[in-house]
Design a protein around this motif. Sequence first.
Motif: not given
Length: 69
Positions: A1-21, A38-43
Amino acid sequence: MFVTSAATAACGTTVFKFGLNSAAGQGLLSIAITALSARRSVVLEIASTGCTGWGTTLRSITLTTRPAT
């Protein structure tokens, strides 16, 4: 699963991933969907593999009380 953050965060990207397995991956998906609806921010916490640019693996997602921007 890929998620996109609203702003460029760490690692110079806005796209992160995690497995669903795994239960952890399913938990991350649940938190991501909750934050979105809920339109809430995340860390985002980067996995111990470190930054790999686009598609960096996440270790955790923490819901905050701040509204999303």
